[in-house]
Write an enzyme that holds these catalytic residues in place. Structure first.
Site, PDB file in Angstrom:
ATOM      1  CE  LYS A  54       0.361  -4.053   3.678  1.00  0.00           C
ATOM      2  NZ  LYS A  54      -0.730  -3.771   4.611  1.00  0.00           N
ATOM      3  CD  GLN A  57      -4.173  -4.612   5.304  1.00  0.00           C
ATOM      4  OE1 GLN A  57      -2.985  -4.923   5.373  1.00  0.00           O
ATOM      5  NE2 GLN A  57      -4.571  -3.462   4.770  1.00  0.00           N
ATOM      6  CG  ASP A  73       1.010  -1.452  10.294  1.00  0.00           C
ATOM      7  OD1 ASP A  73       1.399  -0.943   9.223  1.00  0.00           O
ATOM      8  OD2 ASP A  73       0.095  -2.292  10.368  1.00  0.00           O
TER       9      ASP A  73
HETATM   10  N1  GUN Z   1      -4.939  -0.503   5.989  1.00  0.00           N
HETATM   11  C1  GUN Z   1      -4.648   0.510   5.138  1.00  0.00           C
HETATM   12  N2  GUN Z   1      -3.368   0.904   5.306  1.00  0.00           N
HETATM   13  C2  GUN Z   1      -2.849   0.117   6.269  1.00  0.00           C
HETATM   14  C3  GUN Z   1      -1.548   0.051   6.874  1.00  0.00           C
HETATM   15  O1  GUN Z   1      -0.615   0.800   6.567  1.00  0.00           O
HETATM   16  N3  GUN Z   1      -1.412  -0.918   7.819  1.00  0.00           N
HETATM   17  C4  GUN Z   1      -2.415  -1.733   8.189  1.00  0.00           C
HETATM   18  N4  GUN Z   1      -2.171  -2.615   9.151  1.00  0.00           N
HETATM   19  N5  GUN Z   1      -3.626  -1.688   7.667  1.00  0.00           N
HETATM   20  C5  GUN Z   1      -3.837  -0.762   6.699  1.00  0.00           C
END
Ligand code: GUN
Length: 286
Positions: A53, A97, A120
């Site tokens: 990311k 996350q 998100d």
């Molecule tokens: N863990 C796995 N996929 C995601 C996601 O799309 N966002 C976040 N914040 N954590 C994740």
């Protein structure tokens, strides 16, 4: 029959090229879109996702900030971190996350993120808006899957879409987005008896359960469109999805590979949401 590969790397690149114009426009107005990523603990997969990311942010000339903590961080400390980011003018998107270590109350944490910076799309206000079809941040993985279908010229209206998996991150919102595009939607999950009898009805099959190669050729109908959200390791420690690509690709009309299918789209849509947030803020400030 052999299927058409839906290439998430290529489609992601096309979308990111378009995002570049929006970033330049923001910069001309003195705004650099900024994403804060909060990582707690030492989950290896999470570390990889977070690094990817950040790299994508940097490649687009966006501002990214990683806040990395050991799992000894307390709920209160994490809440304080989020409150600080909520009021930080240089940050337009906040991503915590998941999964968080067990001692955190995940839903309280996600509810503490300002809905305006919830790139998100996990805040209850934004989940509600998504359900009602109102404009909001869409969860990145289902949003990315919708983009893959759109860019591949796949018609959704009138199709029977089966979503295997019911997580808050992927399965539940995935079904809602398909429903909004007039698919007939069925949810299946780990407690569904005779899964194959359901998945074989799918014109569009989205699989997000986290079980390596769960879906075999016998589980799909001829010509189905198969989207694999899984990210697992097989018996040889090689990355693989929830779909057995070798056999299913002989029977499907379209299929996403793992890696190089849904994964790059999730990150791309995170960038899109962060840019959207920066644009929203600029409009409000005017
Ligand atoms: N863990 C796995 N996929 C995601 C996601 O799309 N966002 C976040 N914040 N954590 C994740």
């Amino acid at each position: 029959m052999s299927s058409v590969l839906i290439n998430g790397n290529e489609i992601g690149k096309v979308i990111r090229n378009n995002l570049q114009t929006r970033i330049e426009d923001l910069k001309k107005q003195g705004v650099v879109p900024g994403l804060a990523v909060v990582l707690v603990g030492d989950n290896a997969a999470s570390k990889t996702y977070v690094t990817n990311k950040q790299k994508t942010c940097e490649s687009l000339g966006m501002h990214s900030r990683l806040l990395s903590f050991t799992s000894s961080l307390s709920q209160e400390e994490l809440m304080t971190t989020i409150h600080d980011l909520n009021t930080d003018e240089s940050i337009h998107g906040i991503l915590v996350q998941l999964p968080l270590p067990k001692h955190f109350d995940e839903s309280l944490i996600l509810s503490a993120i300002s809905p305006d910076k919830d790139v998100d799309g996990f805040h209850p206000n934004n989940v509600g808006k998504m359900l009602l079809g109102q404009e909001t941040f869409l969860p990145c993985t289902p949003f990315g899957v919708m983009k893959l279908l759109e860019h591949s010229g796949i018609e959704i209206a009138g199709k029977h879409a089966v979503v295997v998996g019911r997580s808050n991150i992927v399965g539940k919102p995935m079904g809602q987005l398909l429903l909004q595009k007039d698919a007939t939607v069925t949810y299946a999950h780990s407690k569904t008896p005779d899964l194959g009898s359901i998945t074989r009805q799918a014109d569009i099959l989205v699989v997000a359960v986290g079980i390596a190669k769960l879906i075999q050729a016998e589980h799909i109908k001829d010509g189905a469109i198969v989207i694999d959200v899984g990210m697992n390791r097989d018996e040889n420690n090689k990355l693989c999805g929830d779909v057995d690509f070798a056999s299913v690709s002989q029977k499907a009309s379209f299929i996403t590979p793992v890696p190089g299918g849904v994964g790059p789209m999730t990150i791309t849509m995170l960038m899109e949401n962060t840019i959207q947030s920066a644009e929203n803020k600029l409009r409000q400030d005017k």
